[in-house]
Design a protein around this motif. Structure first.
Motif, PDB file in Angstrom:
ATOM      1  N   THR A   1     -42.118   9.727   7.154  1.00 15.64           N
ATOM      2  CA  THR A   1     -41.190   8.927   6.361  1.00 15.64           C
ATOM      3  C   THR A   1     -41.292   9.314   4.889  1.00 15.64           C
ATOM      4  OG1 THR A   1     -42.759   7.150   5.855  1.00 15.64           O
ATOM      5  CG2 THR A   1     -41.530   6.993   7.948  1.00 15.64           C
ATOM      6  N   LYS A   2     -40.293   8.939   4.118  1.00 16.00           N
ATOM      7  CA  LYS A   2     -40.401   9.048   2.674  1.00 16.00           C
ATOM      8  C   LYS A   2     -41.408   8.012   2.173  1.00 16.00           C
ATOM      9  CE  LYS A   2     -35.687  10.717   1.889  1.00 16.00           C
ATOM     10  NZ  LYS A   2     -34.396  10.492   1.183  1.00 16.00           N
ATOM     11  N   THR A   3     -41.941   8.231   0.990  1.00 17.83           N
ATOM     12  CA  THR A   3     -42.813   7.242   0.369  1.00 17.83           C
ATOM     13  C   THR A   3     -41.946   6.118  -0.183  1.00 17.83           C
ATOM     14  OG1 THR A   3     -44.447   8.924  -0.224  1.00 17.83           O
ATOM     15  CG2 THR A   3     -44.543   6.836  -1.413  1.00 17.83           C
ATOM     16  N   VAL A   4     -42.211   4.901   0.263  1.00 24.38           N
ATOM     17  CA  VAL A   4     -41.404   3.745  -0.142  1.00 24.38           C
ATOM     18  C   VAL A   4     -42.318   2.568  -0.466  1.00 24.38           C
ATOM     19  CG1 VAL A   4     -39.439   4.456   1.286  1.00 24.38           C
ATOM     20  CG2 VAL A   4     -41.147   2.883   2.227  1.00 24.38           C
ATOM     21  N   PHE A   5     -41.724   1.520  -1.008  1.00 25.63           N
ATOM     22  CA  PHE A   5     -42.399   0.225  -1.130  1.00 25.63           C
ATOM     23  C   PHE A   5     -41.313  -0.836  -1.194  1.00 25.63           C
ATOM     24  CE2 PHE A   5     -41.792   1.852  -5.425  1.00 25.63           C
ATOM     25  CZ  PHE A   5     -41.429   0.760  -6.199  1.00 25.63           C
ATOM     26  N   TYR A   6     -41.726  -2.090  -1.023  1.00 30.14           N
ATOM     27  CA  TYR A   6     -40.778  -3.199  -1.088  1.00 30.14           C
ATOM     28  C   TYR A   6     -41.144  -4.118  -2.246  1.00 30.14           C
ATOM     29  CZ  TYR A   6     -38.425  -1.662   3.066  1.00 30.14           C
ATOM     30  OH  TYR A   6     -37.702  -0.906   3.950  1.00 30.14           O
ATOM     31  N   ALA A   7     -40.130  -4.590  -2.933  1.00 32.81           N
ATOM     32  CA  ALA A   7     -40.335  -5.251  -4.218  1.00 32.81           C
ATOM     33  C   ALA A   7     -41.098  -6.560  -4.126  1.00 32.81           C
ATOM     34  CB  ALA A   7     -38.984  -5.484  -4.902  1.00 32.81           C
ATOM     35  N   ASP A   8     -40.768  -7.389  -3.154  1.00 32.80           N
ATOM     36  CA  ASP A   8     -41.286  -8.757  -3.180  1.00 32.80           C
ATOM     37  C   ASP A   8     -41.873  -9.264  -1.866  1.00 32.80           C
ATOM     38  OD1 ASP A   8     -40.538  -9.402  -5.950  1.00 32.80           O
ATOM     39  OD2 ASP A   8     -38.488  -9.209  -5.227  1.00 32.80           O
ATOM     40  N   ASP A   9     -41.890  -8.445  -0.840  1.00 34.57           N
ATOM     41  CA  ASP A   9     -42.341  -8.930   0.461  1.00 34.57           C
ATOM     42  C   ASP A   9     -43.134  -7.864   1.209  1.00 34.57           C
ATOM     43  OD1 ASP A   9     -40.969 -11.648   0.719  1.00 34.57           O
ATOM     44  OD2 ASP A   9     -39.300 -10.336   0.176  1.00 34.57           O
ATOM     45  N   ARG A  10     -43.927  -8.322   2.173  1.00 35.74           N
ATOM     46  CA  ARG A  10     -44.708  -7.426   3.008  1.00 35.74           C
ATOM     47  C   ARG A  10     -43.842  -6.743   4.056  1.00 35.74           C
ATOM     48  NH1 ARG A  10     -50.272  -8.752   2.455  1.00 35.74           N
ATOM     49  NH2 ARG A  10     -50.473 -10.654   1.208  1.00 35.74           N
TER      50      ARG A  10
ATOM     51  N   PRO B   1     -35.407  -0.574   0.426  1.00 28.38           N
ATOM     52  CA  PRO B   1     -36.692  -0.022  -0.014  1.00 28.38           C
ATOM     53  C   PRO B   1     -36.593   0.507  -1.435  1.00 28.38           C
ATOM     54  CG  PRO B   1     -35.586   1.499   1.466  1.00 28.38           C
ATOM     55  CD  PRO B   1     -34.779   0.238   1.482  1.00 28.38           C
ATOM     56  N   GLN B   2     -37.714   0.515  -2.121  1.00 26.57           N
ATOM     57  CA  GLN B   2     -37.836   1.094  -3.453  1.00 26.57           C
ATOM     58  C   GLN B   2     -38.620   2.399  -3.311  1.00 26.57           C
ATOM     59  OE1 GLN B   2     -36.186  -1.126  -5.797  1.00 26.57           O
ATOM     60  NE2 GLN B   2     -35.815  -2.056  -3.791  1.00 26.57           N
ATOM     61  N   TYR B   3     -38.497   3.286  -4.303  1.00 22.89           N
ATOM     62  CA  TYR B   3     -39.099   4.615  -4.202  1.00 22.89           C
ATOM     63  C   TYR B   3     -39.827   4.983  -5.486  1.00 22.89           C
ATOM     64  CZ  TYR B   3     -35.799   5.205  -0.297  1.00 22.89           C
ATOM     65  OH  TYR B   3     -35.088   5.060   0.868  1.00 22.89           O
ATOM     66  N   PRO B   4     -40.929   5.744  -5.373  1.00 23.94           N
ATOM     67  CA  PRO B   4     -41.532   6.318  -6.575  1.00 23.94           C
ATOM     68  C   PRO B   4     -40.565   7.329  -7.182  1.00 23.94           C
ATOM     69  CG  PRO B   4     -42.529   7.264  -4.614  1.00 23.94           C
ATOM     70  CD  PRO B   4     -41.644   6.141  -4.146  1.00 23.94           C
ATOM     71  N   VAL B   5     -40.748   7.634  -8.450  1.00 20.52           N
ATOM     72  CA  VAL B   5     -39.768   8.440  -9.165  1.00 20.52           C
ATOM     73  C   VAL B   5     -39.697   9.876  -8.644  1.00 20.52           C
ATOM     74  CG1 VAL B   5     -41.303   9.244 -11.012  1.00 20.52           C
ATOM     75  CG2 VAL B   5     -38.852   8.847 -11.496  1.00 20.52           C
ATOM     76  N   ASN B   6     -40.743  10.346  -7.975  1.00 21.99           N
ATOM     77  CA  ASN B   6     -40.732  11.720  -7.462  1.00 21.99           C
ATOM     78  C   ASN B   6     -40.124  11.812  -6.065  1.00 21.99           C
ATOM     79  OD1 ASN B   6     -42.807  10.407  -6.197  1.00 21.99           O
ATOM     80  ND2 ASN B   6     -44.259  12.113  -6.306  1.00 21.99           N
ATOM     81  N   GLU B   7     -39.617  10.713  -5.536  1.00 23.65           N
ATOM     82  CA  GLU B   7     -38.980  10.688  -4.226  1.00 23.65           C
ATOM     83  C   GLU B   7     -37.466  10.560  -4.405  1.00 23.65           C
ATOM     84  OE1 GLU B   7     -39.312  11.664  -0.982  1.00 23.65           O
ATOM     85  OE2 GLU B   7     -41.029  10.313  -0.726  1.00 23.65           O
ATOM     86  N   THR B   8     -36.701  11.099  -3.468  1.00 18.39           N
ATOM     87  CA  THR B   8     -35.243  10.970  -3.514  1.00 18.39           C
ATOM     88  C   THR B   8     -34.816   9.786  -2.654  1.00 18.39           C
ATOM     89  OG1 THR B   8     -34.967  13.356  -3.806  1.00 18.39           O
ATOM     90  CG2 THR B   8     -33.041  12.104  -3.072  1.00 18.39           C
TER      91      THR B   8
ATOM     92  N   VAL C   1     -31.441   3.242  -9.860  1.00 14.99           N
ATOM     93  CA  VAL C   1     -31.595   3.618 -11.262  1.00 14.99           C
ATOM     94  C   VAL C   1     -33.081   3.647 -11.579  1.00 14.99           C
ATOM     95  CG1 VAL C   1     -29.382   2.562 -11.896  1.00 14.99           C
ATOM     96  CG2 VAL C   1     -31.502   1.227 -12.093  1.00 14.99           C
ATOM     97  N   GLN C   2     -33.455   4.404 -12.581  1.00 10.04           N
ATOM     98  CA  GLN C   2     -34.865   4.449 -12.969  1.00 10.04           C
ATOM     99  C   GLN C   2     -35.224   3.206 -13.779  1.00 10.04           C
ATOM    100  OE1 GLN C   2     -36.206   8.114 -14.708  1.00 10.04           O
ATOM    101  NE2 GLN C   2     -35.639   9.344 -12.913  1.00 10.04           N
TER     102      GLN C   2
END
Length: 320
Positions: A99-108, A166-173, A183-184
């Motif tokens: 998978t791409k590297t992701v995270f979620y803003a407010d929940d597990r 999902p949210q992404y680190p800046v080095n991920e598309t 947006v950044q």
């Protein structure tokens, strides 16, 4: 089953000296009122007509049917539950895929591995391999990646926040999401692990083989998942014994071991096996009980730990 109904303004009546209902019918026994508290008889709001099932939210999803639908496919996802709080999917990831590297803003985000092996890399944790029956969770704003290892596709039952891309680190598309643009921006802080919320639980090793008594897999102000394991089945109660209902949210259960039976108001008795998912809409009476000779386990999914169980008055009063 003697259940009163009323329209208009609800009247609340106090009922003193009534015991708590049997825990055998409770999906989340930790949330039941303490024994020292008195039960209260009240008018409970209940959707009328009953909230309907639909194409996704069904009384039961049999895993065998899901697998048959996607036979021969490597990467696929099948949505099997969705509500105001969460979306649940069976997700297959082909061998060697990541998978791409992701995270979620407010929940597990959390999942149970049903098949294959997944290398899990979570920010701040040592990478680990999750195999069958591992229970994995990732707190809010921790970046993570999943990768199937070995020659077999991995299959996981994953629950994520509904309506939250999902949210992404800046080095991920970022993968495009209809109705959103990326947006950044800058953020700080993240969720964390604690004595209840662990990176993973190896269900087979820790609970089945090791005998650990782990009742709660995940708990925070927006999510609550319990591990309900029984050593053997119990006799099927009469169809007038409905257990309880929740006024403001649906509940669903995933069987990860053995056989269990479910009775949901308006439906026939359901016998469920490992991998099956059963649901009860908001406001429908329901009960869940172990069945068969051997041990069985269900995971119970609800949106918050301090939840109200509306119980049948005659059951609460000891069957009178």
């Amino acid at each position: 089953m003697r259940i009163a109904t009323i329209t208009g303004t609800a009247c609340i009546l106090a009922l003193g000296g009534v015991g708590v209902a049997s825990g055998a019918w409770s999906q989340t026994p930790a949330a039941a009122p303490p024994a020292k508290e008195k039960s209260v008889l009240a008018w409970a709001s209940k959707p009328d007509p009953m909230l309907a099932f639909d194409k996704i939210n069904r009384p039961v999803w049999h895993l065998a049917d899901v697998l048959a639908k996607h036979k021969g496919q490597g990467d696929w996802a099948e949505t099997v539950a969705i509500n105001h709080d969460v979306i649940a999917q069976w997700i297959s990831l082909a061998p060697g895929h990541k998978t791409k590297t992701v995270f979620y803003a407010d929940d597990r985000v959390y999942f149970e591995v049903q098949q294959g092996s997944i290398r899990v890399t979570i920010e701040g944790q040592e990478p680990f391999v999750a195999s069958k029956h591992f229970l994995v969770q990732v707190p809010k704003r921790l970046q993570y990646t999943l990768e199937t290892i070995g020659n077999e596709a991995s299959l996981r039952f994953e629950v994520r926040p509904a309506g939250e891309p999902p949210q992404y680190p800046v080095n991920e598309t970022p993968t495009p999401v209809p109705g959103f643009k990326y947006v950044q921006a800058v953020y700080s802080g993240h969720g964390d692990y604690d004595s209840i919320n662990r990176p993973f639980i190896d269900f087979d090793k820790q609970i089945v083989q090791g005998g650990e008594k782990i009742g709660v897999w995940l708990r925070d102000d927006h999510s609550y998942v319990t591990i309900l394991r029984s050593p053997k089945g119990v006799p099927t109660p009469p169809d007038t014994a409905w257990g309880h209902f929740h006024a403001n949210f649906p509940e669903f259960w995933l069987i990860i071991e053995g056989t269990q039976q479910f009775l949901v108001e308006g439906e026939k008795l359901i016998t469920a096996q490992e991998g099956d998912l059963i649901s009860a809409p908001t406001g429908r009476w329901h009960r869940a009980l172990p069945s068969g000779d051997g041990p069985s386990t269900r995971l119970a999914f609800i949106p918050r730990p301090d939840n109200l169980h509306w119980m049948q008055p005659e059951v609460t009063a000891g069957g009178k």
